[in-house]
Design an enzyme around this catalytic site. Structure first.
Site, PDB file in Angstrom:
ATOM      1  N   GLY A 123      15.217  17.672 -15.466  1.00 33.94           N
ATOM      2  CA  GLY A 123      14.648  18.712 -14.595  1.00 33.94           C
ATOM      3  C   GLY A 123      13.385  18.271 -13.873  1.00 33.94           C
ATOM      4  N   ASP A 169       6.660  14.684   0.001  1.00 32.34           N
ATOM      5  CA  ASP A 169       5.847  15.634  -0.772  1.00 32.34           C
ATOM      6  C   ASP A 169       4.421  15.093  -0.944  1.00 32.34           C
ATOM      7  OD1 ASP A 169       5.835  17.937  -2.979  1.00 32.34           O
ATOM      8  OD2 ASP A 169       4.978  16.157  -3.907  1.00 32.34           O
ATOM      9  N   LYS A 199       0.665  16.423   0.626  1.00 34.39           N
ATOM     10  CA  LYS A 199      -0.505  16.649  -0.240  1.00 34.39           C
ATOM     11  C   LYS A 199      -1.671  15.777   0.210  1.00 34.39           C
ATOM     12  CE  LYS A 199       2.391  17.914  -4.190  1.00 34.39           C
ATOM     13  NZ  LYS A 199       3.166  17.379  -5.318  1.00 34.39           N
TER      14      LYS A 199
HETATM   15  N1  HSE Z   1       8.000  17.887  -6.594  1.00 33.77           N
HETATM   16  C1  HSE Z   1       6.609  17.823  -6.877  1.00 33.77           C
HETATM   17  C2  HSE Z   1       6.326  16.721  -7.864  1.00 33.77           C
HETATM   18  C3  HSE Z   1       6.054  19.082  -7.477  1.00 33.77           C
HETATM   19  O1  HSE Z   1       7.248  16.060  -8.330  1.00 33.77           O
HETATM   20  O2  HSE Z   1       5.173  16.492  -8.141  1.00 33.77           O
HETATM   21  C4  HSE Z   1       5.746  20.101  -6.454  1.00 33.77           C
HETATM   22  O3  HSE Z   1       4.808  19.644  -5.531  1.00 33.77           O
END
Ligand code: HSE
Length: 443
Positions: free
Chosen positions: A192, A206, A210
């Site tokens: 998960g 992602d 950030k």
């Molecule tokens: N998918 C991101 C991670 C979490 O694996 O850190 C949500 O930003």
């Protein structure tokens, strides 16, 4: 006296009821007495906006009557709106509509902030409401409020960290078990930690979103996701990880935001996300599994390190609720939190100006003069070699003929010079293949 305006509950709407949304609603309900005491007024959940009706949501424990598919209406009935839908639309329209109707907004939506943060900030300023988003970067870790508020009197030089738990889990598994990339992703999916479609994480989107948010706050400059140089981890092989081990290093996906100068002395901002070798003794090398950690270097404060869980329902909900309490307190006491700060307006420097180091693996012929030709390619681009290691490649290995693998680590040089060197190496007849190129940080 229940109608006394000062004690009227603040109405909260939650948009989205996935892993984070359901944790927000549960904690909001379970801790309502404490939250009311901290805010100075009760928080009343007036609705949970969901995309589809009719799903069995009994497991969530949320009162069925609170669910609505009409989020456009819901946001007009709230003082505070929590957006945890993610993605660009309908999240953007709903946030803007909520602000138009006077609601402060708490969001965890890094993609939207990185793409269109200025529009949201402008709407918040126009309507006199708050926009808070601690949960958008590094989940539970308090990082944005320190950058926005605690360090507002200092000058941040650098933000360096691991901000994506999925890729950290994958790289950590590759390091600890020798697994290849695909096998490690499958393990992450089974547990998960990775989505069924892991593209946003493994390709670095992602982390880039950030990094854009972190750089904007750190350097008082608008940085969008598209300004970030981005490389994911899909090309990192088990051989790269082993080669890193041979140097007592680990491979990590890093987000690196720096206030720096280019060759002409122009001050600007460099923001990049890419895999890199770091020494095993570096504190970031000890960040295992799906954890996140971020270093901040400021002129007066020196080095600060933030560590914790970057994803998951409860950890992310902790950051959301912290923001909710903050914006609720502003409603009770008056005033607003900080808005967008872009006064520095520094230029975004191209990746080619970034000064970094490379670790390059070359599959070469093993005959006299090869090393000299390889070394010349570096010298011609003014890139200094720090170390060279050579391993024999037996004729039985793929590629047939007996050869050698050269592993070269450079000193610091502009990225443009390093990539021109790699291009020149790949043109050399004695180089069979440039097997891998990774940057080196923290040494
Ligand atoms: N998918 C991101 C991670 C979490 O694996 O850190 C949500 O930003």
């Amino acid at each position: 006296m229940s109608d006394q305006p000062a004690m009227r509950p603040l109405r909260v709407a939650v948009l989205g009821c996935g892993v984070v949304g359901s944790a927000v609603v549960r904690l909001l309900t379970e801790t309502s007495a404490d939250l009311a005491a901290r805010v100075g007024r009760p928080l009343e959940l007036v609705g949970v906006g969901v995309r589809r009706a009719g799903r069995n949501r009994t497991a969530s424990g949320i009162d069925e009557a609170l669910f609505t598919t009409d989020s456009h209406d819901l946001v007009t009935r709230a003082d505070l709106v929590v957006e945890v839908i993610g993605g660009i639309e309908p999240a953007r329209s709903l946030i803007l509509r909520a602000m138009e109707h006077g609601a402060s907004v708490v969001t965890a939506n890094k993609a939207l902030l990185a793409e269109d943060g200025p529009t949201l900030y402008a709407a918040a300023a126009q309507h006199g409401v708050d926009l808070y988003y601690e949960a958008a970067v590094a989940g539970a870790i308090p990082l944005l409020r320190p950058l926005r508020e605690s360090l507002a009197g200092d000058s941040v030089r650098r933000v360096l960290g691991i901000v994506n738990g999925t890729t950290n889990y994958v790289l950590d598994k590759m390091d600890s078990s020798g697994a290849g990339f695909s096998e490690a992703v499958e393990q992450a999916q089974a547990l998960g930690y990775a989505e069924a479609d892991p593209t946003a994480d493994v390709e670095g989107f992602d982390a880039a979103a950030k990094a854009a948010i972190l750089a904007s706050l750190a350097f008082h400059t608008r940085v969008r996701g598209s300004d970030v140089h981005r490389e994911g981890i899909t090309e990192v092989s088990a051989t790269d990880v082993q080669s890193a081990k041979d140097m007592d290093c680990v491979v990590k996906l890093l987000a690196i935001c720096e206030r720096t100068t280019d060759a002409s002395g122009l001050e600007g901002v460099s923001v990049r996300v890419h895999p890199a070798l770091i020494p095993r003794s570096h504190p970031l090398a000890g960040v295992r599994e799906a954890f996140n950690a971020v270093f901040v270097e400021a002129d007066a404060a020196g080095q600060l390190m933030f560590y914790g869980r970057g994803a998951g329902g409860d950890p992310t909900a902790s950051a959301v609720l912290g923001d909710l309490v903050a914006v609720a307190r502003h409603r009770v006491l008056g005033g607003r939190g900080p808005g967008e700060s872009t006064y520095a307006d520094l230029p975004i420097l191209p990746m080619g100006d970034c000064v970094t180091r490379y670790h390059i693996s070359l599959d070469v012929a093993d005959r006299p003069g090869v090393l000299a030709q390889v070394a010349s390619a570096f010298a011609e681009h003014d890139v200094s070699i720090e170390t060279v290691r050579q391993q024999l490649r037996p004729a039985s290995a793929p590629g047939g003929e007996h050869g050698a693998v050269l592993v070269i680590v450079t000193h610091r040089a502009p990225d443009a010079a390093l990539s021109a060197t790699v291009a020149a190496l790949s043109e050399l007849p004695v180089v069979r293949e440039v097997a891998s190129v990774l940057r080196v940080e923290g040494m």
